[in-house]
Write an enzyme that holds these catalytic residues in place. Structure first.
Site, mmCIF file in Angstrom:
data_model
loop_
_atom_site.group_PDB
_atom_site.id
_atom_site.type_symbol
_atom_site.label_atom_id
_atom_site.label_comp_id
_atom_site.label_asym_id
_atom_site.label_seq_id
_atom_site.Cartn_x
_atom_site.Cartn_y
_atom_site.Cartn_z
ATOM 1 N N ASP A 153 -4.309 -12.727 3.689
ATOM 2 C CA ASP A 153 -5.579 -12.303 4.284
ATOM 3 C C ASP A 153 -6.782 -12.693 3.430
ATOM 4 O O ASP A 153 -7.921 -12.406 3.799
ATOM 5 C CB ASP A 153 -5.588 -10.800 4.569
ATOM 6 C CG ASP A 153 -4.965 -9.968 3.477
ATOM 7 O OD1 ASP A 153 -4.625 -10.523 2.419
ATOM 8 O OD2 ASP A 153 -4.802 -8.745 3.681
ATOM 9 N N HIS A 203 -6.381 -7.238 -0.432
ATOM 10 C CA HIS A 203 -6.530 -5.815 -0.739
ATOM 11 C C HIS A 203 -5.683 -5.444 -1.962
ATOM 12 O O HIS A 203 -4.586 -5.968 -2.141
ATOM 13 C CB HIS A 203 -6.088 -4.945 0.444
ATOM 14 C CG HIS A 203 -6.789 -5.273 1.729
ATOM 15 N ND1 HIS A 203 -6.218 -6.053 2.705
ATOM 16 C CD2 HIS A 203 -8.020 -4.939 2.168
ATOM 17 C CE1 HIS A 203 -7.063 -6.184 3.711
ATOM 18 N NE2 HIS A 203 -8.175 -5.524 3.403
ATOM 19 N N ASP A 205 -2.716 -10.599 -2.239
ATOM 20 C CA ASP A 205 -3.283 -10.049 -1.008
ATOM 21 C C ASP A 205 -4.748 -9.698 -1.263
ATOM 22 O O ASP A 205 -5.114 -9.292 -2.366
ATOM 23 C CB ASP A 205 -2.510 -8.796 -0.600
ATOM 24 C CG ASP A 205 -2.877 -8.284 0.778
ATOM 25 O OD1 ASP A 205 -2.091 -8.496 1.719
ATOM 26 O OD2 ASP A 205 -3.947 -7.663 0.921
ATOM 27 N N HIS A 245 0.821 -1.223 0.000
ATOM 28 C CA HIS A 245 0.000 0.000 0.000
ATOM 29 C C HIS A 245 0.856 1.276 0.000
ATOM 30 O O HIS A 245 0.335 2.362 -0.250
ATOM 31 C CB HIS A 245 -0.924 0.038 1.219
ATOM 32 C CG HIS A 245 -2.002 -1.007 1.197
ATOM 33 N ND1 HIS A 245 -2.850 -1.167 0.125
ATOM 34 C CD2 HIS A 245 -2.362 -1.938 2.118
ATOM 35 C CE1 HIS A 245 -3.697 -2.163 0.393
ATOM 36 N NE2 HIS A 245 -3.412 -2.647 1.584
#
Length: 560
Positions: A431, A342, A340, A304
């Site tokens: 995740d 996200h 991931d 991120h």
């Protein structure tokens, strides 16, 4: 396990500002998301680096003064836990009640495995089932989730027995798997005591390390590489000097925040430099042939972190640093596959105008409602690099192995093979794993092993796996172990011939193919074939779901 005494009265934080283009991560409020027990809502909003020093936390209030702030429309991660209704006991008929005291104290404990809160009289977590005195930090996922009273020697013997066929060699060579790890990364932690443990915590690395140790994989079958801190010169190839200095200055602070949930303490800057340095050196060692492949067991995560900002628990972008280090070592084309849950908005931003790096991400998106809100299928790159960003945005939670493998077969591998990378990086957030409290998806260790095996065929096997997210300790440790076993040469279960995706998964893959075949014409035949088979896949998916429902009904009736 963490125990503490708490008051029934709940305290709420005010909502935090969210910059343009960045979504708050909310896992329980969206009507499109899949139900997930204990779903949390956490902000990964952006705060400019110039505001860093003003974000040093100072929330203390005199005793007896409660903070009363209106609940924000979208809850932050902290808000969700500060407003749990687990201890509420509403009774319409309270005429026979008499006030005893203003505040009632109730004991609670936080699950080591998933961090969810439980009442003290419960011995197993209501959410994940982990025992209150879990041994997962000592023996990894091999420890029993149900009881602390286990034969620990037997646990280790069984673990080593299962892995006896893996290579024994542990010295660095061109046929070995390297692992990058340094205990100083465990010092990066949230200092401020809040109402709930932060999900990105040092125990994530401890659980994976314990699992690898119990299996005799690391130390043992994998070789370590020496850790070093990344230099400012190397970081400036990825981030602005202002960003680098903003991270570095946190070493002079006891506690600070880049965003409401992207924390730093006095050790965080060094931990971030060590993580980036390990990733850079692993990439160089793998590409040069000094080792076969590698796994970066690092934190804080990185995908991120963009050119100018730290966010989403990430300080420096480890995958971007590794990609550029591989190119310095001689790689002309680098593939980054980010699984991931996200979207890696930071990695996409760094390379969206770069044709020498192909970025492919599979993530929950849900029309931009899932954090960070970026990563729609139409985001394909810019300024001559169109087609070099490939986003596979799931429209819902609960996505499992079949949808991921199906997307690999029809999107990831066809594009990656045409790109023909010299070096491959996996941004391996776990995740999306079954049991994760934030991702709420359903990928299994076998699924991660299968995807790793599929990518190992690219780049002559020159593959670096970098840890990103993942917040259920049992899920991330079992998944990471399964991935490393593939790196060591273990073959996963055979890939099923006829993968049946969910209806939503098929729709996403077709949407991506329709957009990307403009830049990768070889996708056209696959798109047409899937379009013609859409009805068949939908029917098979409905039959599969119906079969599961029937099985559950029969199973439940037998239990009654």
């Amino acid at each position: 396990m963490v125990s503490e005494t708490v008051q029934v009265t709940c305290v709420t934080n005010g909502g935090a500002k969210n910059n343009q283009g960045i979504k708050r991560k909310h896992l329980g409020s969206d009507k499109n998301t899949t139900d997930c027990p204990g779903e949390a809502s956490d902000v990964k909003g952006e705060i400019g680096t110039s505001d860093l020093t003003s974000n040093i936390t100072d929330d203390s209030q005199p005793d007896g003064v409660s903070k009363k702030s209106r609940l924000p429309k979208e809850l932050t991660f902290q808000d969700m836990y500060n407003n749990q209704e687990a201890f509420d006991d509403d009774d319409d008929d309270d005429s026979d009640w008499e006030p005893v005291q203003k505040h009632v104290e109730i004991l609670k404990w936080f699950c080591t495995n998933c961090t969810m809160v439980n009442l003290d009289d419960v011995v197993q977590c209501d959410i994940c089932g982990e025992h209150k005195e879990s041994g997962i930090l000592k023996h990894g996922f091999y420890a029993s989730p149900c009881s602390p009273m286990v034969d620990l020697l037997q646990v280790e013997l069984e673990a080593r027995g299962r892995d006896k066929d893996l290579p024994v060699e542990a010295s660095a060579s061109n046929s070995s798997t390297a692992v990058g790890f340094d205990e100083r990364m465990l010092l990066h932690s949230e200092v401020e005591m809040k109402s709930h443990p932060h999900p990105e915590r040092p125990d994530r690395l401890r659980a994976i390390a314990a699992s690898l140790s119990a299996a005799g994989i690391f130390p043992g079958k994998c070789c370590p590489i020496p850790a070093r801190e990344i230099t400012q010169e190397e970081l400036q190839k990825v981030h602005t000097l202002e960003h680098i200095e903003a991270v570095d200055i946190t070493s002079q602070m006891f506690s600070s925040y880049f965003t409401p949930d992207t924390y730093a303490n006095e050790h965080s800057a060094r931990a971030a430099r060590l993580a980036a340095g390990l990733c850079a050196d692993l990439a160089s060692a793998i590409f040069s042939g000094r080792v076969k492949n590698g796994f970066a067991l690092v934190r804080p995560p990185g995908h991120h972190a963009g050119v100018t900002q730290a966010m989403g628990f990430c300080l420096h972008n480890n995958a971007a640093v590794a990609a550029l280090a591989a190119q310095v070592a001689g790689a002309k084309k680098v593939l980054i596959v980010d699984w991931d849950v996200h979207h890696g908005n930071g990695t996409q931003e760094i390379f969206e105008q770069n044709k020498s790096v192909l970025y492919i991400s599979l993530h929950r998106h849900e029309g931009g409602k899932f954090y960070p809100g970026t990563g729609a299928a139409f985001e394909v790159g810019s300024k001559g690099a169109e087609g070099y960003c490939v986003n596979i945005p799931w429209s819902r939670g609960g996505v499992g192995d079949n949808d991921y493998i199906f997307a690999f077969q029809h999107v990831v591998l066809p594009i990656a093979s045409k790109f023909a990378p010299d070096f491959t990086i996996i941004s391996a957030g776990f995740d999306a794993a079954r049991g994760d409290p934030l991702g709420c998806c359903d990928v299994t260790p076998a699924g991660y092993a299968q995807m790793t095996s599929m990518l190992s065929a690219l780049s002559g096997g020159k593959l670096l796996v970098i840890l990103e997210g993942g917040y259920n300790l049992r899920s991330i440790s079992s998944s990471a172990t399964a991935v490393i076993k593939v790196l060591l040469g273990e073959s996963p279960a055979p890939e099923p011939e006829n993968i049946v995706p969910s209806k939503a998964g098929l729709h996403t893959v077709l949407e991506v193919l329709k957009i990307q075949m403009k830049y990768w014409p070889t996708l056209s035949s696959g798109f047409e074939k899937l379009e013609s088979q859409r009805g068949m896949y939908s029917m098979e998916d409905e039959m599969r779901v119906s079969g599961i429902v029937v099985y559950m009904r029969v199973h439940n009736s037998q239990d009654i």
